[in-house]
Design a protein around this motif. Structure first.
Motif, short mmCIF file in Angstrom:
data_model
loop_
_atom_site.label_atom_id
_atom_site.label_comp_id
_atom_site.label_asym_id
_atom_site.label_seq_id
_atom_site.Cartn_x
_atom_site.Cartn_y
_atom_site.Cartn_z
N LYS A 1 -3.29 0.51 -3.26
CA LYS A 1 -2.53 -0.73 -3.33
C LYS A 1 -2.03 -0.98 -4.76
CE LYS A 1 -4.59 -3.29 0.49
NZ LYS A 1 -5.21 -4.56 0.91
N GLY A 2 -0.93 -1.73 -4.83
CA GLY A 2 -0.39 -2.12 -6.12
C GLY A 2 0.95 -1.48 -6.44
N HIS A 3 1.40 -0.57 -5.62
CA HIS A 3 2.71 0.05 -5.86
C HIS A 3 3.22 0.65 -4.56
CE1 HIS A 3 -0.22 3.34 -6.41
NE2 HIS A 3 0.74 4.09 -5.84
N TRP A 4 4.53 0.98 -4.59
CA TRP A 4 5.16 1.65 -3.46
C TRP A 4 5.15 3.15 -3.68
CZ3 TRP A 4 9.24 -2.58 -4.26
CH2 TRP A 4 8.89 -3.72 -3.49
N LYS A 5 5.58 3.88 -2.68
CA LYS A 5 5.59 5.33 -2.76
C LYS A 5 6.57 5.82 -3.83
CE LYS A 5 6.60 9.43 0.02
NZ LYS A 5 7.01 9.93 1.33
N ARG A 6 7.72 5.17 -3.96
CA ARG A 6 8.74 5.64 -4.90
C ARG A 6 8.29 5.52 -6.36
NH1 ARG A 6 13.16 0.83 -3.89
NH2 ARG A 6 11.95 -0.90 -4.77
N SER A 7 7.30 4.62 -6.60
CA SER A 7 6.78 4.48 -7.97
C SER A 7 5.35 5.00 -8.11
CB SER A 7 6.83 3.01 -8.40
OG SER A 7 6.07 2.20 -7.51
N CYS A 8 4.90 5.78 -7.11
CA CYS A 8 3.53 6.31 -7.12
C CYS A 8 3.43 7.41 -8.18
CB CYS A 8 3.20 6.86 -5.74
SG CYS A 8 1.56 7.61 -5.66
N PRO A 9 2.49 7.29 -9.15
CA PRO A 9 2.35 8.32 -10.20
C PRO A 9 2.03 9.69 -9.61
CG PRO A 9 1.14 6.33 -10.78
CD PRO A 9 1.55 6.16 -9.38
N ASP B 1 3.70 15.21 -8.40
CA ASP B 1 3.81 16.32 -7.46
C ASP B 1 5.25 16.79 -7.34
OD1 ASP B 1 1.12 16.23 -7.04
OD2 ASP B 1 1.24 15.12 -5.14
N ILE B 2 6.19 15.87 -7.47
CA ILE B 2 7.61 16.26 -7.44
C ILE B 2 7.95 17.05 -8.69
CG2 ILE B 2 9.98 15.39 -7.49
CD1 ILE B 2 9.07 13.07 -5.77
N LYS B 3 7.42 16.57 -9.82
CA LYS B 3 7.71 17.25 -11.10
C LYS B 3 7.11 18.65 -11.10
CE LYS B 3 7.30 16.53 -16.09
NZ LYS B 3 6.78 15.64 -17.16
N ASP B 4 5.92 18.80 -10.51
CA ASP B 4 5.28 20.11 -10.47
C ASP B 4 5.89 21.02 -9.40
OD1 ASP B 4 3.69 19.17 -12.46
OD2 ASP B 4 1.99 18.66 -11.14
N GLU C 1 0.85 -1.18 0.00
CA GLU C 1 0.00 0.00 0.00
C GLU C 1 0.88 1.23 0.00
OE1 GLU C 1 -3.40 2.24 2.74
OE2 GLU C 1 -2.87 0.13 3.08
N CYS C 2 0.63 2.15 -0.87
CA CYS C 2 1.45 3.35 -1.02
C CYS C 2 1.30 4.25 0.20
CB CYS C 2 1.03 4.10 -2.29
SG CYS C 2 1.95 5.64 -2.52
N PHE C 3 2.43 4.69 0.73
CA PHE C 3 2.40 5.59 1.87
C PHE C 3 1.92 6.99 1.50
CE2 PHE C 3 5.98 3.12 4.22
CZ PHE C 3 5.05 2.13 4.53
#
Length: 238
Positions: free
Chosen positions: A209-217, A222-225, A202-204
């Motif tokens: 569910k289905g991915h980690w925070k580091r791969s969260c779209p 939000d980092i890119k923006d 579960e993404c923090f």
């Protein structure tokens, strides 16, 4: 006849002196007796009680012990009363014997005083012994106060610095976490269970569910923006 009359005059004087020292009841009993007869009757009446009293005093004196917490002055006064009463009962009580009995009645804390007394060759009276014992008592009190202060010093040293909190290296390393356990991103630590399987994880960040925070779209967008700053260093692109 002249010798008899002189003897009778002397007996009358002694008779009057003896009656003057008695109470009214005894005066009535002995007013018609000669001094010798009075003396014999007094022995028959009171000698046995005096002997019993002498036995009780000597027994109490020999078995007397200074109690714990008892005042030395009170103990010495009690022993002095025993000695005075024996002297009134016409008991030939040696003063050295009285001193030995008093020394024997003292507690173990006076053992050093007893040893010093026996090693000393100077003659000591009963009154002088009482003065020496009072001096020894004051010295014992001073030593007990000094020893109690020495024991209390390390105890006080242990309490120094109490109340200062030790710096937790874990907390200093994780500065982003608040006191209630939440991280700087707003998520509470411990609310999401970690998993080694990405499908079950579960993404923090977005709590999907289905991915980690580091791969969260959403997190990467939000980092890119520029909305948030990355919390980990990703792999450098060539």
């Amino acid at each position: 006849m002249a010798a008899f009359e002189a003897h009778e005059r002397d007996a009358t004087k002694v008779h009057c002196i003896m009656l003057a020292t008695m109470n009214l009841e005894l005066q009535k009993s002995y007013e018609d007796m000669y001094p010798y007869e009075m003396h014999q009757d007094l022995l028959d009446r009171y000698h046995q009680s005096a002997r019993q009293e002498r036995y009780e005093i000597i027994t109490n004196m020999i078995t007397a012990k200074m109690g714990s917490g008892e005042s030395l002055t009170a103990h010495l006064q009690r022993m002095q009363r025993y000695v005075d009463r024996l002297l009134k009962l016409n008991v030939k009580f040696d003063e050295d014997l009285a001193i030995d009995i008093i020394l024997h009645s003292l507690p173990s804390c006076y053992s050093q005083f007893r040893m010093t007394y026996h090693m000393n060759k100077e003659e000591v009276t009963l009154s002088k012994l009482q003065g020496l014992l009072r001096t020894a008592e004051s010295n014992l009190k001073d030593k007990s106060v000094a020893s109690s202060s020495i024991v209390a010093a390390p105890v006080l040293a242990i309490g120094q610095g109490k109340g200062k909190k030790r710096k937790d290296p874990y907390k200093s390393h994780h500065k982003g976490k608040t006191q209630d356990g939440s991280s700087s991103s707003g998520t509470k630590a411990g609310s999401v269970k970690p998993s080694s399987d990405p499908k079950e994880a579960e993404c923090f960040y977005c709590h999907q569910k289905g991915h980690w925070k580091r791969s969260c779209p959403k997190y990467l967008q939000d980092i890119k923006d520029g909305k948030i700053k990355p919390t980990f260093a990703g792999p450098k692109k060539k």
